[in-house]
Design a protein around this motif. Structure first.
Motif, short mmCIF file in Angstrom:
data_model
loop_
_atom_site.label_atom_id
_atom_site.label_comp_id
_atom_site.label_asym_id
_atom_site.label_seq_id
_atom_site.Cartn_x
_atom_site.Cartn_y
_atom_site.Cartn_z
N CYS A 157 4.48 -1.81 6.14
CA CYS A 157 4.03 -2.82 5.17
C CYS A 157 4.16 -2.29 3.75
N ILE A 158 4.63 -3.13 2.82
CA ILE A 158 4.73 -2.71 1.41
C ILE A 158 3.65 -3.39 0.57
N CYS A 160 2.88 -6.49 -0.13
CA CYS A 160 3.27 -7.54 -1.09
C CYS A 160 2.28 -8.69 -1.09
N THR A 161 1.48 -8.80 -0.03
CA THR A 161 0.44 -9.83 0.18
C THR A 161 0.98 -11.24 0.38
N CYS A 163 1.85 -12.55 3.16
CA CYS A 163 1.23 -13.09 4.38
C CYS A 163 -0.19 -13.55 4.11
N CYS A 207 7.55 -12.13 5.56
CA CYS A 207 7.43 -10.68 5.38
C CYS A 207 8.80 -10.12 4.99
#
Ligand code: SF4
Ligand code: FES
Length: 550
Positions: A157-158, A160-161, A163, A207
Motif C-alpha cells: 500500500c502507498i 493514497c487513501t 479506497c 487501488c
C-alpha cells in the motif's frame, strides 16, 4: 478563452478545473496516485507536484514563480500559468517520492496480480531513480481479509487513501480507515465491520498498486494475457458499461468501463461476478431431442440438423392442426435475437402469441451518495424485447403472467427462451405447459428440461453481439467477447437457420450491424440504427461474421 502552458504545450480551458485534471483531459501526462476524478483531492502522495509560474496582477501581470513546488491536483488552472513537471526541481521531487514509496515496498512483482497494470511499476520506470539506496530492513505489514471480495496486502500500500475516500464519498458506507502513524500507517476496516457493500470491489480497480486484490481473480491469470472487449451489463437493466477480460475463450474478470452518464466509473459486485453461469458445468452445450440418444461430441452437426428440423416440424404441425404457436422471448435476449426469432415464429404462425419472459425485480433501486444507482430490474433488455415484438406483431407482447394464462388455455406448441443466470421457470408456468409440445432455446437446465421435445443450446450475451435497451430507454450495442462455448449458437443464428430450413436455402450468417439496419426500416424501430456503439468496434465485429458450423 483562458490558456495555460504545461511543459511547453499551450492548452485552452474553461475556468473551474485543476491543472492536473486539465492535463488528463488533454492527454498530457502528469504522474498522480492519490488523485481520482470521481473523488476529493487530498494531495497526499506528492508525485504530481510542479513548478508553476503565474502572472501577478499586482506587479503589472509579470510572471512570478509560486516559490515552492505545488500539487497540480489541487491547484486551479489560471489564465497565463506556466506549468513545469519536467523541470529539474519537479523531476527531483518525482524521484524522491518514488524512492520513499518503494522504501518499504516488498517489490514482489513476480507474484503480484497487479503486475502489468501497476502505477508503481510504471512510474518507477518513468520517474524513479532505478536503484534503491535503502540498506535497512523493510517494515513488514500483514495481509488482511477485508470482506467477501477484497484482500489487502498492506505492505504494497502507498497510502493514497483512494479506497478510504471511495467508501466515504461514493458508497457512504465508510467501512475503511487509516490506522497507525508514520511508517506504521495501515488501511483497515473499522472493528466489527467488513468491506461488504454492493460496490465494494470497485476499490480493487481504484487501488493504483497491488495492495487491494480481487479474491476471485487472485493468481488466475497474468494481466498481459487478457484481451479486453467493451460490453454492456447483461445481468440487470442498468446498461452499465463494462470491459470483459478474457483469454482463449475463458472469461477471467469483468471491470467497469467509464460512462459518465450511466455508471460513472463503477459497477456492482453483482455484475462483476454475475457472469459465472457462462462457464457453468451444467450448461447446455449440445442440442438434444426427446427420444434420441444423447449426441456425442463428433455428432454436433447432426445434432443441430436434427434439432432444427424437429423444431420446425413440431411448431408447424401444431399450426397445421389449427392450434396456436406460443413464443416466450426472454428479456435476457438482445433486440436482434427478438427480431430474428419473431420473424421465424411469424413465418410458422402469422397469428403466433408472443410473451416476454419473467423480469425479476429485487426490491427498490438504490442511489448511493456518489450518484451511482443500482438497478432493481434483473434483466438487461425487457424494454428492447417489448419494443421489437410490438413493432413486428402490431401489438404489445403478453407479460409473463398473461402468457402463462394463454398457455394454460390452449396452444399447440410452446417455444421458450431463457438465458438467465439461474433457473427461471415458475411452478405455475411448468404446470401450464404440461404436456404441450415444447422447444427450449436456453443455457441452463430448468424444471421443464425433462419434458422438452427439443433443447437447443444458446449463447450468453458475452458470446454474441447485440443491442440492449436499458431502464432509461438507452439503446447500446455490444460486441462478442468470446466465441460460443462448445456447440452453442446465439438465438439470432438459430432463428436464421430455422428460417433457411423452411426456405430450403443455405442459412445466412448473423450480422448484427445488418440486422440493426434491417430493423430500423420497420416502423417503430428506427432508433435501432442509432444504438450507441462500443468504442473499439471494428475489429471485434468481424468475429461475428463467422458461421458457426461444426
Ligand atoms: S490500499 Fe490501495 S487504494 Fe487503499 S490507500 Fe493503499 S494504495 Fe491506496
Ligand atoms: S496526485 Fe497530487 S498529491 Fe497525489
Amino acid at each position: 478563452m483562458a490558456t495555460l502552458t504545461i511543459n511547453g504545450n499551450k492548452v485552452e480551458f474553461e475556468p473551474g478545473t485543476t491543472v492536473l485534471q486539465l492535463a488528463i483531459d488533454t492527454g498530457l501526462e502528469i504522474p498522480h496516485y492519490c488523485y481520482h476524478q470521481s473523488m476529493s483531492a487530498p494531495a497526499n502522495c506528492r508525485i504530481c507536484l510542479a513548478e508553476i509560474w503565474q502572472p501577478n496582477p499586482r506587479n503589472d501581470g509579470k510572471l512570478e514563480s509560486l516559490g515552492k513546488l505545488v500539487p497540480t491536483c489541487s491547484t486551479p488552472a489560471a489564465d497565463g500559468m506556466i506549468v513545469y513537471t519536467d523541470s529539474p526541481k519537479a523531476i527531483a521531487n518525482q524521484k524522491s517520492v518514488m524512492e520513499l514509496l518503494l522504501i518499504n515496498h516488498p517489490v514482489d512483482c513476480p507474484v503480484c496480480d497487479q503486475a502489468g497494470e501497476c502505477h508503481l511499476q510504471d512510474y518507477s520506470y518513468q520517474y524513479g531513480r532505478g536503484q534503491s539506496r535503502f540498506q535497512e530492513d523493510k517494515n513488514k505489514q500483514p495481509k488482511k481479509d477485508l470482506g467477501p471480495n477484497v484482500l489487502l496486502y498492506s505492505d504494497r500500500c502507498i497510502m493514497c487513501t483512494r479506497c478510504v475516500r471511495f467508501t466515504r464519498e461514493v458508497t457512504g458506507t465508510a467501512e475503511l480507515m487509516v490506522e497507525g502513524r508514520g511508517s506504521q500507517n495501515q488501511i483497515d476496516v473499522f472493528p466489527g465491520l467488513a468491506l461488504d457493500n454492493e460496490l465494494s470491489a470497485n476499490v480493487i480497480d481504484l487501488c493504483p498498486v497491488g495492495a487491494l486484490l480481487d479474491k476471485d481473480f487472485l493468481f488466475q491469470q497474468r494481466v498481459w494475457f487478457l484481451k479486453k472487449t467493451p460490453s454492456i451489463d447483461g445481468i440487470t437493466a442498468s446498461g452499465d458499461n463494462i470491459y470483459v477480460e478474457h483469454n482463449e475463450g475463458t472469461i477471467y474478470r469483468v471491470k467497469p468501463r467509464r460512462n459518465d452518464e450511466i455508471n460513472q466509473w463503477w459497477i456492482t459486485d453483482e455484475l462483476r461476478y454475475g457472469w459465472k453461469f457462462v462457464h457453468a458445468e451444467d450448461r447446455y452445450v449440445m442440442p438434444s431431442v426427446l427420444g434420441e440418444d444423447p449426441f456425442e461430441i463428433n455428432q454436433a452437426r447432426e445434432a443441430w440438423s436434427i434439432g432444427m428440423t424437429e423444431t420446425n416440424r413440431i411448431a408447424s404441425a401444431a399450426v397445421e392442426g389449427g392450434e396456436t404457436f406460443a413464443v416466450l422471448v426472454s428479456p435476457m435476449l438482445s433486440c436482434e435475437d427478438a427480431y430474428h426469432l419473431a420473424r421465424w415464429a411469424l413465418r410458422i404462425d402469422p397469428g403466433a402469441i408472443f410473451g416476454v419472459g419473467p423480469v425479476p425485480v429485487h426490491g427498490e433501486s438504490k442511489t448511493f451518495p456518489g450518484g451511482y444507482t443500482i438497478c432493481n430490474e434483473k434483466a438487461p433488455n425487457a424494454r428492447g424485447v417489448r419494443r421489437v415484438l410490438t413493432a413486428l406483431c402490431g401489438s404489445a407482447p403478453l407479460e409473463f403472467d398473461e402468457f402463462t394464462s394463454a398457455v394454460e388455455g390452449s396452444v399447440g406448441c410452446v417455444l421458450t427462451t431463457g438465458n438467465y443466470p439461474s433457473s427461471w421457470v415458475s411452478d405455475r408456468f411448468a404446470a401450464a405447459v404440461g404436456s404441450t409440445p415444447l422447444v427450449m432455446i436456453d443455457t441452463l437446465p430448468n424444471q421443464l428440461s425433462e419434458r422438452a421435445s427439443v433443447i437447443l443450446p444458446s449463447s450468453t450475451w458475452l458470446e454474441k453481439s447485440g443491442t440492449f435497451e436499458n431502464v432509461s430507454g438507452r439503446l447500446q450495442s455490444f460486441n462478442r467477447a468470446i466465441t460460443p462455448i462448445d456447440f452453442c449458437k446465439n438465438e439470432s443464428q438459430i432463428a436464421l437457420e430455422l428460417i433457411a430450413l423452411l426456405d430450403g436455402v443455405s442459412p445466412a450468417i448473423f450480422d448484427p450491424a445488418k440486422t440493426r439496419s434491417e430493423m430500423a426500416s420497420v416502423s417503430g424501430l428506427a432508433s435501432l440504427a442509432e444504438a450507441e456503439q462500443p468504442v473499439e468496434t471494428a475489429a471485434l465485429a468481424e468475429s461475428d461474421l463467422e458461421l458457426v458450423d461444426f
